[in-house]
Write an enzyme that holds these catalytic residues in place. Structure first.
Site, short mmCIF file in Angstrom:
data_model
loop_
_atom_site.label_atom_id
_atom_site.label_comp_id
_atom_site.label_asym_id
_atom_site.label_seq_id
_atom_site.Cartn_x
_atom_site.Cartn_y
_atom_site.Cartn_z
CE LYS A 44 -7.23 6.77 -0.44
NZ LYS A 44 -6.78 7.42 0.79
CG ASP A 82 -3.68 9.91 1.46
OD1 ASP A 82 -4.12 10.99 1.04
OD2 ASP A 82 -4.30 8.83 1.35
CB ALA A 141 -3.75 -0.02 12.48
CB ALA A 168 -5.28 7.87 7.37
P1 NDP Z 1 -9.91 3.20 7.83
O1 NDP Z 1 -11.32 2.77 7.87
O2 NDP Z 1 -8.94 2.49 6.94
O3 NDP Z 1 -9.30 3.16 9.33
C1 NDP Z 1 -10.00 3.72 10.41
C2 NDP Z 1 -9.17 3.62 11.67
O4 NDP Z 1 -9.86 4.31 12.71
C3 NDP Z 1 -8.94 2.21 12.16
O5 NDP Z 1 -7.67 2.11 12.75
C4 NDP Z 1 -10.04 2.05 13.21
O6 NDP Z 1 -9.71 1.12 14.21
C5 NDP Z 1 -10.03 3.43 13.82
N1 NDP Z 1 -11.29 3.74 14.49
C6 NDP Z 1 -12.44 4.15 13.92
N2 NDP Z 1 -13.38 4.37 14.87
C7 NDP Z 1 -12.80 4.06 16.05
C8 NDP Z 1 -13.24 4.09 17.40
N3 NDP Z 1 -14.48 4.46 17.73
N4 NDP Z 1 -12.37 3.74 18.39
C9 NDP Z 1 -11.10 3.37 18.08
N5 NDP Z 1 -10.62 3.32 16.81
C10 NDP Z 1 -11.46 3.67 15.82
O7 NDP Z 1 -9.96 4.75 7.49
P2 NDP Z 1 -8.77 5.67 6.90
O8 NDP Z 1 -7.52 5.30 7.58
O9 NDP Z 1 -8.85 5.66 5.42
O10 NDP Z 1 -9.25 7.11 7.38
C11 NDP Z 1 -9.13 7.51 8.73
C12 NDP Z 1 -9.39 8.99 8.83
O11 NDP Z 1 -8.37 9.68 8.12
C13 NDP Z 1 -10.72 9.43 8.19
O12 NDP Z 1 -11.38 10.26 9.10
C14 NDP Z 1 -10.32 10.23 6.98
O13 NDP Z 1 -11.18 11.34 6.79
C15 NDP Z 1 -8.95 10.73 7.38
N6 NDP Z 1 -8.09 10.99 6.24
C16 NDP Z 1 -7.61 12.26 6.10
C17 NDP Z 1 -6.81 12.57 5.05
C18 NDP Z 1 -6.34 13.98 4.92
O14 NDP Z 1 -5.81 14.30 3.86
N7 NDP Z 1 -6.48 14.81 5.93
C19 NDP Z 1 -6.41 11.58 4.03
C20 NDP Z 1 -6.92 10.25 4.29
C21 NDP Z 1 -7.74 9.99 5.36
P3 NDP Z 1 -9.98 -0.47 14.03
O15 NDP Z 1 -8.86 -0.98 13.16
O16 NDP Z 1 -9.92 -0.95 15.42
O17 NDP Z 1 -11.34 -0.60 13.40
#
Ligand code: NDP
Length: 284
Positions: free
Chosen positions: A71, A107, A132, A135
């Site tokens: 992306k 998105d 953060a 998404a």
């Molecule tokens: P990223 O990997 O960029 O970000 C993941 C985020 O989740 C980070 O902020 C991370 O925190 C946090 N996180 C993950 N696990 C934990 C945990 N156990 N405890 C606390 N924080 C946690 O992923 P994306 O942002 O790309 O995707 C996130 C979700 O959004 C996915 O599940 C994806 O399927 C969904 N999504 C849905 C879309 C839709 O159209 N419905 C479109 C795009 C995404 P940290 O920074 O601390 O690691």
């Protein structure tokens, strides 16, 4: 008239990409409208992205989606990037204008459309966003552009959360604030909406749920999840059982797809067909 066997092509580039369900809804939409179009799910390793995009140009693709990990990297390979995709810092949809590839981000726009449909107008509102990552970035930027007054970013990784807040404060007129997520986050009575933009609760991690306490939240708070699979996460179930209005991640996924469909084909998307195709795929 001679039969036309030529297909117009779109698709998604990702790595890994096998579990990306977008082809289900886009191909269902093409079929429903009798369009000779095809959406391909294409695995592209990170170092092959420049060559892949050149290939799509040569093959006359009408546009394409990008997912993890492309992306951000794709932006340098396009002829133009829309202002909001540039502000988000990521492109998930590329459309073609003549022979130019233009990067967009649908998105956050898909998310916005869903919340508005749920009767929630972001202007002037205070919204808590959990996460953060990509998404959360798309959602907070679009909420800010839609006039949200306060954005509270709650994230486990401090540097990532603070960087998003600094970006929002520097580049938008919303007031953003960072909260480290090292213990239960308590949603207070000033909050109008809560969005889980983390991957907590995503299949197969069905028992996990974000560590938030809604006991002091106002009864009119909208609780949203970005997780599309399963649509009914534990967060959605808990919020609903406590009387809160909820919005699951399916609407964001469907609407980012309908926006892409409309950019590519220039035709209104058959939304109900696309939503039901995805629901069936997730239920299978
Ligand atoms: P990223 O990997 O960029 O970000 C993941 C985020 O989740 C980070 O902020 C991370 O925190 C946090 N996180 C993950 N696990 C934990 C945990 N156990 N405890 C606390 N924080 C946690 O992923 P994306 O942002 O790309 O995707 C996130 C979700 O959004 C996915 O599940 C994806 O399927 C969904 N999504 C849905 C879309 C839709 O159209 N419905 C479109 C795009 C995404 P940290 O920074 O601390 O690691």
């Amino acid at each position: 008239m001679a039969t036309n066997y030529k297909e117009e092509l779109v698709g998604v580039l990702g790595y890994p990409v096998a579990e990306n369900p977008t082809c289900v809804m886009q191909n269902a939409a093409f079929e429903a409208l009798g369009l000779q179009w095809r959406y391909l799910t294409i695995e592209v390793k990170p170092d092959a992205l420049p060559e892949a995009v050149r290939g799509l140009r040569a093959l006359g693709f009408q546009g394409f989606n990008c997912t993890i990990p492309h992306k951000v990297a794709v932006m340098a390979l396009l002829d133009e990037v829309s202002p909001d995709a540039a502000l988000i810092g990521a492109v998930n949809t590329v459309r073609r204008e003549g022979d130019r590839f233009i990067g967009e981000n649908t998105d956050g726009k898909g998310f916005l459309r869903g919340v508005r449909e749920a009767g929630f107008e972001p202007r002037g509102k205070s919204i808590v966003v959990l996460g953060a990552g990509g998404a959360a970035r798309a959602i907070t930027v679009e909420l800010a552009l839609a006039g949200a007054a306060n954005l509270i970013v709650v994230n486990r990784n401090i540097a990532r959360g603070q960087a998003l807040v600094d970006h929002l404060n520097a580049r938008t007129s919303s007031q953003a604030r960072f909260m480290a997520w090292d213990k239960t986050y308590h949603v207070d009575e000033t909050v109008d909406g809560v969005v889980n933009a983390t991957s907590i609760g995503l299949y197969p991690d069905l028992d996990s749920t974000p560590d938030v306490d809604l006991s002091a939240a106002r009864s009119d708070v909208l609780v949203c999840d970005v997780i599309p699979n399963p649509p009914d996460t534990r967060l959605m179930q808990t919020a609903r059982s406590r009387g809160f209005k909820t919005l699951n991640g399916l609407s964001m996924l469907v609407y980012q797809g309908t926006l892409g469909f409309e950019m590519w084909t220039g035709q209104p998307a058959p939304e109900a067909v696309m939503k039901s195709a995805l629901e069936k795929a997730f239920a299978a």
